[in-house]
Design an enzyme around this catalytic site. Structure first.
Site, PDB file in Angstrom:
ATOM      1  N   GLY A   1       0.815  -1.211   0.000  1.00 32.18           N
ATOM      2  CA  GLY A   1       0.000   0.000   0.000  1.00 32.18           C
ATOM      3  C   GLY A   1       0.852   1.266   0.000  1.00 32.18           C
ATOM      4  N   ASN A   2       2.001   1.209   0.675  1.00 35.75           N
ATOM      5  CA  ASN A   2       2.807   2.427   0.830  1.00 35.75           C
ATOM      6  C   ASN A   2       3.580   2.820  -0.425  1.00 35.75           C
ATOM      7  OD1 ASN A   2       4.784   0.287   1.192  1.00 35.75           O
ATOM      8  ND2 ASN A   2       6.121   1.949   1.758  1.00 35.75           N
TER       9      ASN A   2
ATOM     10  N   LYS B   1      -8.370  -9.013   8.123  1.00 36.16           N
ATOM     11  CA  LYS B   1      -7.604  -8.115   7.247  1.00 36.16           C
ATOM     12  C   LYS B   1      -7.795  -6.653   7.628  1.00 36.16           C
ATOM     13  CE  LYS B   1      -5.319  -6.588   3.736  1.00 36.16           C
ATOM     14  NZ  LYS B   1      -3.856  -6.629   3.777  1.00 36.16           N
TER      15      LYS B   1
ATOM     16  N   LYS C   1      -3.478  -9.146  -0.993  1.00 38.78           N
ATOM     17  CA  LYS C   1      -2.832  -9.052  -2.299  1.00 38.78           C
ATOM     18  C   LYS C   1      -1.614  -9.991  -2.387  1.00 38.78           C
ATOM     19  CE  LYS C   1       1.078  -6.412  -1.599  1.00 38.78           C
ATOM     20  NZ  LYS C   1       1.020  -6.412  -0.172  1.00 38.78           N
TER      21      LYS C   1
ATOM     22  N   LYS D   1       2.585 -12.564   3.563  1.00 46.08           N
ATOM     23  CA  LYS D   1       3.700 -12.527   2.610  1.00 46.08           C
ATOM     24  C   LYS D   1       4.486 -13.835   2.671  1.00 46.08           C
ATOM     25  CE  LYS D   1       4.226  -7.579   3.327  1.00 46.08           C
ATOM     26  NZ  LYS D   1       3.060  -7.247   2.510  1.00 46.08           N
TER      27      LYS D   1
HETATM   28  P1  ADP Z   1       1.919  -4.006   2.731  1.00 45.01           P
HETATM   29  O1  ADP Z   1       1.043  -2.860   2.412  1.00 45.01           O
HETATM   30  O2  ADP Z   1       3.246  -3.891   2.079  1.00 45.01           O
HETATM   31  O3  ADP Z   1       1.276  -5.360   2.539  1.00 45.01           O
HETATM   32  P2  ADP Z   1       1.810  -4.626   5.577  1.00 45.01           P
HETATM   33  O4  ADP Z   1       1.627  -3.586   6.622  1.00 45.01           O
HETATM   34  O5  ADP Z   1       0.686  -5.542   5.305  1.00 45.01           O
HETATM   35  O6  ADP Z   1       2.280  -3.834   4.275  1.00 45.01           O
HETATM   36  O7  ADP Z   1       3.073  -5.529   5.929  1.00 45.01           O
HETATM   37  C1  ADP Z   1       4.344  -4.958   6.166  1.00 45.01           C
HETATM   38  C2  ADP Z   1       4.563  -4.736   7.644  1.00 45.01           C
HETATM   39  O8  ADP Z   1       4.763  -5.969   8.328  1.00 45.01           O
HETATM   40  C3  ADP Z   1       5.794  -3.948   8.010  1.00 45.01           C
HETATM   41  O9  ADP Z   1       5.579  -2.588   7.959  1.00 45.01           O
HETATM   42  C4  ADP Z   1       6.090  -4.401   9.441  1.00 45.01           C
HETATM   43  O10 ADP Z   1       5.616  -3.432  10.360  1.00 45.01           O
HETATM   44  C5  ADP Z   1       5.257  -5.654   9.615  1.00 45.01           C
HETATM   45  N1  ADP Z   1       5.958  -6.820  10.128  1.00 45.01           N
HETATM   46  C6  ADP Z   1       5.377  -7.697  10.965  1.00 45.01           C
HETATM   47  N2  ADP Z   1       6.213  -8.686  11.277  1.00 45.01           N
HETATM   48  C7  ADP Z   1       7.367  -8.454  10.619  1.00 45.01           C
HETATM   49  C8  ADP Z   1       8.616  -9.143  10.550  1.00 45.01           C
HETATM   50  N3  ADP Z   1       8.822 -10.292  11.200  1.00 45.01           N
HETATM   51  N4  ADP Z   1       9.598  -8.605   9.787  1.00 45.01           N
HETATM   52  C9  ADP Z   1       9.381  -7.453   9.119  1.00 45.01           C
HETATM   53  N5  ADP Z   1       8.215  -6.753   9.150  1.00 45.01           N
HETATM   54  C10 ADP Z   1       7.212  -7.235   9.888  1.00 45.01           C
HETATM   55 MG    MG Z   2      -0.377  -6.191   3.639  1.00 46.14          MG
END
Ligand code: ADP
Ligand code: MG
Length: 314
Positions: free
Chosen positions: A12-13, A130, A215, A277
């Site tokens: 999203g970012n 979600k 996604k 992910k």
């Molecule tokens: P996106 O929009 O890219 O899907 P998300 O917020 O869903 O972003 O996922 C990315 C986030 O996951 C990061 O900003 C971080 O805060 C979080 N996160 C949670 N656990 C972990 C981890 N083990 N290592 C890295 N990031 C993590």
């Molecule tokens: Mg996400």
């Protein structure tokens, strides 16, 4: 030998960052930065399919619907999802076209509005997970839960957020169209926001449902569908960590599917953020994918070359 396709999954970012208000100009500026990275990957000779999140955008669309509800009927989540695919697809399409042309790369760019088939009996419908929309304080979250019946969750270090059902993707209605466009050498933008969740009735038409497909899962499905070697997941962290956010957090440079499964079981990767992910990575690699890279937007091209990010192998 020609390189095999890369699916680039934008967080999203990549389009709207959490601290930004979300003006059209601001989002376009981010999209241009994103397009520079994608163009670098295309220049390396990889056929590219782009997919993207839509959390912040769909959050804004929902808020706009909510604020205008006394004048105009609010649209359901599936239509809001379609709206977000259109606006993000437009910005990416225009900006990628411009960036590729400036780099002397002559590829047609096209967005495919994508519907993702989900199972109406998916247990996710009983258990919303979600996060969508903005972050709230504890007091605001309590108020929204009471007044709107929203389910709210606390996200470590960031605040409260609304959660909706996140069913698993089964197939893409436009899968064949996407495959043919990729085969024809086009840069395809598809399955934005995980695709619009629809349920298939064997005798009747498709029907949109209230939910958001992550996604990352759809990106894995898409990567398998087009026979990609690499899935590149771009988010707002440089790499994946063990004990993320803790005093002893440790970057993971490389891991195998077996190690990823073990860390997942040890709850290093929470649902709704890093969890999907890693699970998407596992699914793609177990289905024949070669490599998954998780890194930040600005490191995209360097991560494919192996200098930064987290690599996951079969
Ligand atoms: P996106 O929009 O890219 O899907 P998300 O917020 O869903 O972003 O996922 C990315 C986030 O996951 C990061 O900003 C971080 O805060 C979080 N996160 C949670 N656990 C972990 C981890 N083990 N290592 C890295 N990031 C993590
Ligand atoms: Mg996400």
């Amino acid at each position: 030998m020609a390189k095999k396709a890369v699916v680039v999954a934008l967080g999203g970012n990549a389009i709207l960052r959490h601290h930004e208000v979300g003006t059209a100009e601001g989002q376009l500026a981010n999209v241009r930065r994103t397009s520079q990275q994608i163009a670098r990957i295309i220049r390396e000779g990889y056929p590219v399919v782009v997919t993207h999140g839509n959390g912040p955008q769909v959050g804004d669309i929902l808020l706009r619907n909510e604020m205008a509800k006394d004048t105009l009927p609010p649209m359901p989540l599936d239509i809001c999802g379609a709206e977000s695919q259109g606006m993000i697809g437009y910005m990416l399409q225009q900006s990628l076209n411009e960036t590729l042309r400036a780099a002397g790369l002559d590829y047609p760019v096209v967005t495919v509005l994508t519907q993702t088939v989900v199972d109406i009996d998916d247990p996710a419908f009983e258990n919303p997970t979600k996060p969508i929309g903005p972050f709230y304080t504890e007091a605001q979250a309590q108020d929204l839960a009471e007044k709107k019946g929203w389910k709210m969750v606390y996200i470590q270090g960031k605040g409260y957020r609304r959660v909706v059902p996140s069913p698993r993707p089964i197939a893409l209605v436009e899968g064949e169209a996407i495959t043919r466009l990729v085969r024809d050498g086009m840069v395809v933008i598809a399955a934005g926001g995980g695709g619009i969740p629809v349920v298939a009735n064997p005798r009747g038409p498709l029907r949109g449902v209230e939910g958001v497909v992550d996604k990352d899962y759809t990106a894995a499905l898409l990567a398998g569908l087009i026979g990609a070697d690499d899935l590149l997941i771009l988010t707002d962290v440089e790499c994946v960590f063990l004990n993320y956010g803790g005093p002893d957090q440790q970057p993971i440079r490389e891991m195998t599917v077996a190690e990823a499964k073990q860390h997942l079981a040890e709850t290093h990767f929470p649902p709704g953020s890093m969890g999907p992910k890693i699970e998407a990575a596992i699914r793609f690699l177990e289905a024949g994918g070669r490599r998954v890279v998780i890194t930040s937007l600005d490191s995209a091209c360097d991560a494919l070359a192996g200098r930064v990010g987290t690599w996951i192998h079969p």
